[in-house]
Write an enzyme that holds these catalytic residues in place. Structure first.
Site, short mmCIF file in Angstrom:
data_model
loop_
_atom_site.label_atom_id
_atom_site.label_comp_id
_atom_site.label_asym_id
_atom_site.label_seq_id
_atom_site.Cartn_x
_atom_site.Cartn_y
_atom_site.Cartn_z
N LYS A 185 47.11 -50.26 -91.25
CA LYS A 185 47.77 -51.34 -90.27
C LYS A 185 48.08 -52.42 -90.86
O LYS A 185 47.60 -53.27 -91.74
CB LYS A 185 46.42 -51.84 -89.35
N GLU A 195 39.41 -57.64 -100.74
CA GLU A 195 39.96 -58.19 -101.58
C GLU A 195 40.33 -59.71 -100.98
O GLU A 195 41.39 -59.53 -100.15
CB GLU A 195 41.30 -57.32 -102.26
P1 NAI Z 1 44.42 -62.62 -92.00
O1 NAI Z 1 43.07 -62.26 -92.65
O2 NAI Z 1 44.30 -62.87 -90.88
O3 NAI Z 1 45.39 -61.05 -92.21
C1 NAI Z 1 45.44 -60.04 -93.06
C2 NAI Z 1 45.72 -58.73 -92.45
O4 NAI Z 1 44.31 -58.70 -91.46
C3 NAI Z 1 46.46 -58.61 -91.29
O5 NAI Z 1 46.98 -57.25 -91.11
C4 NAI Z 1 45.72 -58.91 -89.95
O6 NAI Z 1 46.50 -58.41 -88.71
C5 NAI Z 1 44.42 -58.41 -90.20
N1 NAI Z 1 43.66 -58.95 -89.11
C6 NAI Z 1 43.42 -60.07 -88.60
N2 NAI Z 1 42.41 -60.21 -87.88
C7 NAI Z 1 41.74 -58.99 -87.91
C8 NAI Z 1 40.63 -58.50 -87.19
N3 NAI Z 1 39.84 -59.38 -86.32
N4 NAI Z 1 40.13 -57.43 -87.48
C9 NAI Z 1 40.84 -56.48 -88.41
N5 NAI Z 1 42.10 -56.98 -88.79
C10 NAI Z 1 42.28 -58.22 -88.77
O7 NAI Z 1 45.13 -63.72 -92.79
P2 NAI Z 1 46.26 -64.61 -92.59
O8 NAI Z 1 45.90 -65.11 -91.05
O9 NAI Z 1 47.55 -63.99 -92.58
O10 NAI Z 1 46.28 -65.46 -93.43
C11 NAI Z 1 45.25 -66.68 -93.53
C12 NAI Z 1 44.95 -67.07 -94.59
O11 NAI Z 1 44.34 -65.95 -95.45
C13 NAI Z 1 46.04 -67.56 -95.67
O12 NAI Z 1 46.28 -68.82 -95.90
C14 NAI Z 1 45.36 -67.00 -97.16
O13 NAI Z 1 44.31 -68.15 -97.45
C15 NAI Z 1 44.44 -65.98 -96.79
N6 NAI Z 1 44.99 -64.52 -97.18
C16 NAI Z 1 44.88 -63.85 -98.37
C17 NAI Z 1 45.55 -62.67 -98.78
C18 NAI Z 1 45.08 -62.22 -99.96
O14 NAI Z 1 46.08 -61.78 -100.67
N7 NAI Z 1 43.90 -62.21 -100.45
C19 NAI Z 1 46.72 -62.12 -98.05
C20 NAI Z 1 46.60 -62.98 -96.69
C21 NAI Z 1 46.15 -64.01 -96.49
#
Ligand code: NAI
Ligand code: MG
Length: 484
Positions: A180, A255
């Site tokens: 996903k 991660e």
């Molecule tokens: P997010 O954690 O919401 O998104 C990452 C993935 O998780 C996306 O594919 C999203 O569709 C999925 N996702 C979101 N809610 C979910 C749920 N309830 N169940 C299953 N999958 C779900 O991150 P977002 O909102 O894009 O970014 C917010 C913050 O997260 C950023 O500002 C950053 O601090 C952090 N982040 C860290 C990353 C890393 O590489 N460790 C990557 C992206 C974001």
């Protein structure tokens, strides 16, 4: 930059080896963060699509994919790696357009994806069990077995690299994957699915369902037919995913980013360190899990490091991905608002320097000026929380003990580096620093296909990359034979 590079159907899911309509009948819009324009519509996968994908993956395990040997799977991954390389420029343009990363960085991500496929394709037939001496009359050995269906939820910052390290390792071990991708950037995940089809990956071994996190993502993590979940993203969603996995009692790899420090000591080679100090903070506009957002400097070198880093910041150019400057836009207006919120909370701090947004950067792009703060207290919110933008703080320290205390003084623990000529200090700190990776006189944000990677504390748990990933994407069975 154009949508002509999109040769696959963005309004369909890839399930069971074919492009299929979503049950939802709905689309989402994909935005180019360099100019705010819509790139294309993408499918809004839902729970029913996830159901079909998990069913297709389970079936693949019973069919030809499940019966293949490790060398046969490896050969398919090699072919896929070669197809990725053959399409380097197209994939790089897609990633640059979708994520907003400068073209050179996007190209490096394509190469990394190919390297993961080569590495895992070549490593998987070297993953062996062992024999264990036991009681008289017994022979005991272990077997490494696939989990079964693996779920992969990936973010938008490094789609290709994270597909490589997670899906690549899972497929190598013979799992069938359901991916996903993030709703903000999913073009290369769909391109990858089509290349996998061309490489001869059997139907159902890889399934890709784009969609929203709370819909397709949540459905995947809750599905009882999924035997392992790997997730890269925010801490908040990581907690939700671990809780969902607990309901089915399946393992998760999380991660979740960090607040990774670089420690510059009195005996550091500052000239050598400088490009690493800055690049590790601004690479991919700071939207890197292993970004180095804290620079800890011994008081004797403090003024020198501040002025030299500031000089580099003043030269940073920010602009559209295709202009291939130092820094591109953030992924979205939403991310820009988050980063600007941190900059607002940084008011009152010393700004050592800022980078420049070029005059031809479209006003609807998600640009922020890279900002370097100096003299920041280790307790300040900008020194504690992940910002995920091109923002770094410089923190002075007076001795090694204080440096370690500050370095370990956040809830995260992903990466750390030590800049010092003292071998004894390097060895000491490699043990004392709380981090999944410690670099000595270098900093490898995101790099290293071969290097196990993962965090401590809020940075998550489990390891990806290197051989460790192959162990993580498999389970161990102990066989004890009594033969007298
Ligand atoms: P997010 O954690 O919401 O998104 C990452 C993935 O998780 C996306 O594919 C999203 O569709 C999925 N996702 C979101 N809610 C979910 C749920 N309830 N169940 C299953 N999958 C779900 O991150 P977002 O909102 O894009 O970014 C917010 C913050 O997260 C950023 O500002 C950053 O601090 C952090 N982040 C860290 C990353 C890393 O590489 N460790 C990557 C992206 C974001
Ligand atoms: Mg989110």
């Amino acid at each position: 930059m154009s949508s002509e590079d999109i040769w696959f159907d963005t309004r369909r899911c890839f399930i069971g080896g074919a492009w299929v309509e979503s049950d939802s009948g709905e689309d989402l819009e994909l935005t180019n963060p360099s100019n705010g324009k819509i790139i294309c519509s993408i499918v809004r996968g839902n729970t029913a699509d996830i159901e079909r994908a998990v069913t297709a993956a389970s079936k693949a395990l019973e069919d030809s994919w499940g019966r293949m040997t490790a060398p046969e799977r490896g050969r398919i991954l090699f072919r896929l790696g070669q197809l990725v390389l053959d399409n380097t420029e197209t994939l790089a343009r897609l990633e640059a357009m979708d994520v907003g990363k400068p073209l050179t960085q996007a190209r490096a991500d394509v190469i990394a994806l190919a390297r993961y496929l080569e590495f895992y394709g070549g490593a998987v037939d070297k993953v062996h069990g062992e024999t264990i001496p036991y009681l008289d009359g017994y022979t005991v050995y272990t077997l490494r077995e696939r989990h079964g269906v693996t779920g992969h939820i990936i973010p938008w910052n490094y789609p290709m690299q994270i597909i490589g390290r997670s899906v690549g390792a899972a497929l190598a071990m013979g799992n069938a994957a359901v991916l996903k991708p993030a709703e903000e950037a999913c073009l290369t995940a769909l391109a990858f699915a089509d290349l996998a089809r061309q490489a001869g990956l059997p139907a159902g071994a890889l399934n890709v369902v784009p969609g929203l996190g709370a819909e397709a993502g949540a459905a995947l993590t809750q599905h009882p037919g999924v035997q392992h979940i790997s997730f890269t993203g925010s801490v908040g969603v990581g907690k939700l995913i671990q809780a969902a996995a607990a309901q089915n009692v399946v393992p998760v790899t999380l991660e979740l980013g960090g607040k990774s420090p670089q420690l510059v000591f009195e005996d550091a080679d500052v000239e050598k360190a400088l490009p690493f100090l800055v690049n590790a903070g601004i690479q991919n506009a700071g939207q890197t899990c292993s970004a180095s957002s804290r620079i800890l400097v011994h008081s004797s070198r403090y003024d020198e490091v501040v002025s030299k880093m500031a000089a580099r910041y003043r030269n940073l150019q920010v602009g559209p991905a295709m202009d291939d400057l130092d820094v591109g836009p953030l992924i979205s207006q939403r991310q820009k608002t988050i980063v600007e919120g941190f900059l607002e909370r940084g008011k009152g701090l010393e700004v050592a320097a800022e980078g420049d947004i070029t005059s031809d950067a479209p006003s609807d792009g998600a640009y922020v000026r890279p900002t370097l703060y100096s003299g920041v207290s280790p307790d300040h919110v900008l020194a504690q929380q992940e910002i995920f933008g091109p923002v770094q703080v410089i923190i002075p320290f007076s001795d090694e003990e204080e440096a370690v205390r500050i370095a370990n003084g956040t809830p995260f623990g992903l990466v750390a580096s030590v800049w010092s000529d003292s071998g004894a200090r390097q060895m000491r700190l490699a043990k004392k620093l709380r981090a999944g990776q410690v670099f000595l006189n270098n900093y490898g944000a995101g790099g290293g296909v071969e290097l196990p990677f993962g965090g401590a504390g809020l940075s998550g748990h489990g390891r990806e990359k290197g051989f460790e990933a192959l162990y993580g994407f498999s389970t161990l069975k102990t066989v004890a034979a009594h033969h007298g």
